[in-house]
Design a protein around this motif. Structure first.
Motif, PDB file in Angstrom:
ATOM      1  N   VAL A 275       0.643  -1.083  -0.071  1.00  0.00           N
ATOM      2  CA  VAL A 275       0.051   0.115   0.085  1.00  0.00           C
ATOM      3  C   VAL A 275       0.876   1.393  -0.086  1.00  0.00           C
ATOM      4  N   SER A 276       2.220   1.063   0.407  1.00  0.00           N
ATOM      5  CA  SER A 276       3.094   2.327   0.254  1.00  0.00           C
ATOM      6  C   SER A 276       3.236   2.948  -1.207  1.00  0.00           C
TER       7      SER A 276
ATOM      8  N   GLU B 169       8.713   5.940   1.093  1.00  0.00           N
ATOM      9  CA  GLU B 169       9.548   5.425   2.121  1.00  0.00           C
ATOM     10  C   GLU B 169       8.375   5.314   3.284  1.00  0.00           C
ATOM     11  N   ILE B 170       8.730   4.241   4.049  1.00  0.00           N
ATOM     12  CA  ILE B 170       7.496   4.045   5.198  1.00  0.00           C
ATOM     13  C   ILE B 170       8.349   4.382   6.413  1.00  0.00           C
ATOM     14  N   GLY B 171       7.730   5.108   7.279  1.00  0.00           N
ATOM     15  CA  GLY B 171       8.312   5.711   8.564  1.00  0.00           C
ATOM     16  C   GLY B 171       7.894   4.887   9.541  1.00  0.00           C
TER      17      GLY B 171
ATOM     18  N   ILE C  97      -0.149   5.917   5.917  1.00  0.00           N
ATOM     19  CA  ILE C  97      -0.671   4.671   5.902  1.00  0.00           C
ATOM     20  C   ILE C  97      -1.413   4.540   7.121  1.00  0.00           C
ATOM     21  N   LEU C  98      -2.633   4.052   7.294  1.00  0.00           N
ATOM     22  CA  LEU C  98      -3.270   4.048   8.419  1.00  0.00           C
ATOM     23  C   LEU C  98      -3.770   2.719   8.913  1.00  0.00           C
TER      24      LEU C  98
ATOM     25  N   GLY D 109      -6.143  13.337   2.147  1.00  0.00           N
ATOM     26  CA  GLY D 109      -7.151  12.368   2.459  1.00  0.00           C
ATOM     27  C   GLY D 109      -7.643  11.523   1.378  1.00  0.00           C
ATOM     28  N   VAL D 110      -7.019  11.549   0.138  1.00  0.00           N
ATOM     29  CA  VAL D 110      -7.494  10.695  -1.079  1.00  0.00           C
ATOM     30  C   VAL D 110      -6.741   9.320  -0.800  1.00  0.00           C
ATOM     31  N   MET D 111      -7.559   8.149  -0.604  1.00  0.00           N
ATOM     32  CA  MET D 111      -7.344   6.894  -0.615  1.00  0.00           C
ATOM     33  C   MET D 111      -6.475   6.462  -1.905  1.00  0.00           C
ATOM     34  N   GLN D 112      -5.184   5.883  -1.554  1.00  0.00           N
ATOM     35  CA  GLN D 112      -4.434   5.487  -2.836  1.00  0.00           C
ATOM     36  C   GLN D 112      -4.786   3.990  -2.724  1.00  0.00           C
ATOM     37  N   TYR D 113      -4.263   3.114  -1.835  1.00  0.00           N
ATOM     38  CA  TYR D 113      -4.342   1.713  -1.967  1.00  0.00           C
ATOM     39  C   TYR D 113      -4.726   1.243  -0.607  1.00  0.00           C
ATOM     40  N   ALA D 114      -5.422  -0.110  -0.712  1.00  0.00           N
ATOM     41  CA  ALA D 114      -5.848  -0.569   0.692  1.00  0.00           C
ATOM     42  C   ALA D 114      -5.549  -2.016   0.459  1.00  0.00           C
TER      43      ALA D 114
END
Lengths: 185, 209
Positions: A48-49, A53-55, A82-83, A104-109
């Motif tokens: 989903v990233s 880069e994932i924090g 990412i939530l 707030g636009v959803m990219q991937y889930a």
């Protein structure tokens, strides 16, 4: 009285042996399951990233649907979130991860865990299911009811309204949460 | 020790749990969308039925009649939880595919039915043979339904992935012309009805002879 005590002892001994066997099996399988869950969570976060880069994960308190957040960045600049989300599915709680842009636009889930019915709610595991929510939450609202979907999409989720509503509500709540953050870290 | 082979073979054809006794239909219809699910469910039922019959038969003089139902439920539920944990850890794909049907083995009528009707009244050896026969009969019935439903509904036969083989065999013509209703619940009920009628008809013909 004596008879009842005997019955109670018999049941107690059966339960004790069962508990011992279950504990023994759990001691073997729990570490394997834990490692597997960890790996699948890492894979889901990577998926989903969208290559960003994932924090570090931060837990989120006092939110009904959002359980944690992870900042996403590109070349050191904060670009999204990412939530970790949860919802009430047909078979109990379901959890998912979703990525959002700062507005707030959803990219991937991706669905992480659930107990939905095979052939019905379980379809939410598949990528085409989550594609219905892609790029929603901004100008285009998150479809929270089947009436907001196109006819083929509504047909595809028929028979699993509870699962669809749970996923949609969680994704919408995630979008609202990101909007409330207003792009701040 | 004399082995009563009839106890083993009766569950396969004469008293087949799916087509003759008509027990355990919920998982039969629910998981028979793919052959791999049917095989996974059959393995789960074999394990639970075998050990529940074995334990209940061995304990039949120890468990009083007044508490036999709670005792059986504890034994069966423990066995189902064990198979659930093992499948979750070592065959996660099958665990995930079976979903809620795996824990529902606890209330599968075949398990409690055989415990009550057979294991509680017979020797350990006969109970084990009965369990194996019934489990094979259940596996055959479930797999037959799954093969027909998956072939007609999706044009595939899904087994387990091994090495480069992804586990899915695509059947020409059927793959391009699937009859979608067979993958859905109405297809399962229709097929079950036709198969039940076929087995009743063959049974009646045998009796007439």
């Amino acid at each position: 009285m004596k008879k009842n005590m005997r019955y109670a002892l018999i049941l107690l001994s059966i339960c004790a042996v069962s508990a011992f066997l279950l504990a023994f099996t759990n001691s073997i399988t729990a570490p394997v399951i834990e490692e597997m869950d960890h790996q699948s969570r890492l894979k889901a976060l990577e998926a989903v990233s969208g290559g960003l880069e994932i924090g570090e994960q931060e837990s989120v308190e006092e939110q009904r649907f959002v359980t944690y957040r992870i900042p996403l960045s590109e070349e050191g600049e904060h670009t999204g979130w990412i939530l970790g989300l949860k919802g009430a599915g047909y078979g109990g709680e379901l959890t998912l991860v979703a990525s959002y842009t700062l507005d707030g636009v959803m990219q991937y889930a991706q669905l992480l865990s659930h107990s939905e019915t095979p052939g019905l709610g379980k379809k939410a595991e598949e990528s085409w299911y989550m594609d219905k929510f892609k790029n929603t939450g901004g100008e285009q609202p998150v479809p929270t009811s089947k009436a907001m979907l196109t006819a083929p999409d509504a047909q595809a989720v028929s028979g699993s309204s509870v699962t669809f509503t749970a996923v949609a509500k969680a994704i919408k709540a995630g979008s609202d949460y990101v909007k409330d953050l207003g792009g701040t870290l | 020790m004399k082995i009563n082979w009839k106890e083993l073979t009766k569950g396969i054809f004469k008293e087949n749990p799916v087509f003759v006794i008509v027990l355990g239909l919920c998982p039969t219809l629910g998981v028979s969308t793919q052959v791999s699910n049917a095989l996974g469910m059959s393995a789960g039922v074999l394990f639970v039925l075998l050990f529940s019959n074995l334990l209940i038969s061995a304990l039949r003089n120890f468990i009083p009649d007044s508490i036999h139902i709670p005792a059986y439920v504890v034994i069966i539920a423990s066995l189902v939880t064990i198979i659930e944990m093992v499948m979750h850890a070592f065959v996660p794909a099958v665990y995930s595919a079976l979903g809620v049907y795996l824990p529902l083995i606890v209330v599968n009528c075949i398990i409690l039915g055989r415990a009550e009707a057979f294991a509680a009244r017979n020797t350990v050896l006969d109970s084990v043979l009965d369990a194996i026969g019934m489990a094979i009969g259940f596996a055959l019935g479930l797999t037959l339904i799954a093969v027909i439903r998956e072939l007609l509904g999706s044009g595939t036969i899904t087994l387990f992935a091994v090495g480069n083989f992804d586990g899915v065999i695509r059947i020409p013509w059927f793959y391009n012309n699937p009859i979608r209703v067979m993958s859905l619940a109405p297809g399962a009920l229709l097929l079950m009805g036709y198969l039940k009628a076929f087995f009743d008809w063959t049974g009646a013909r045998k009796k007439d002879r």
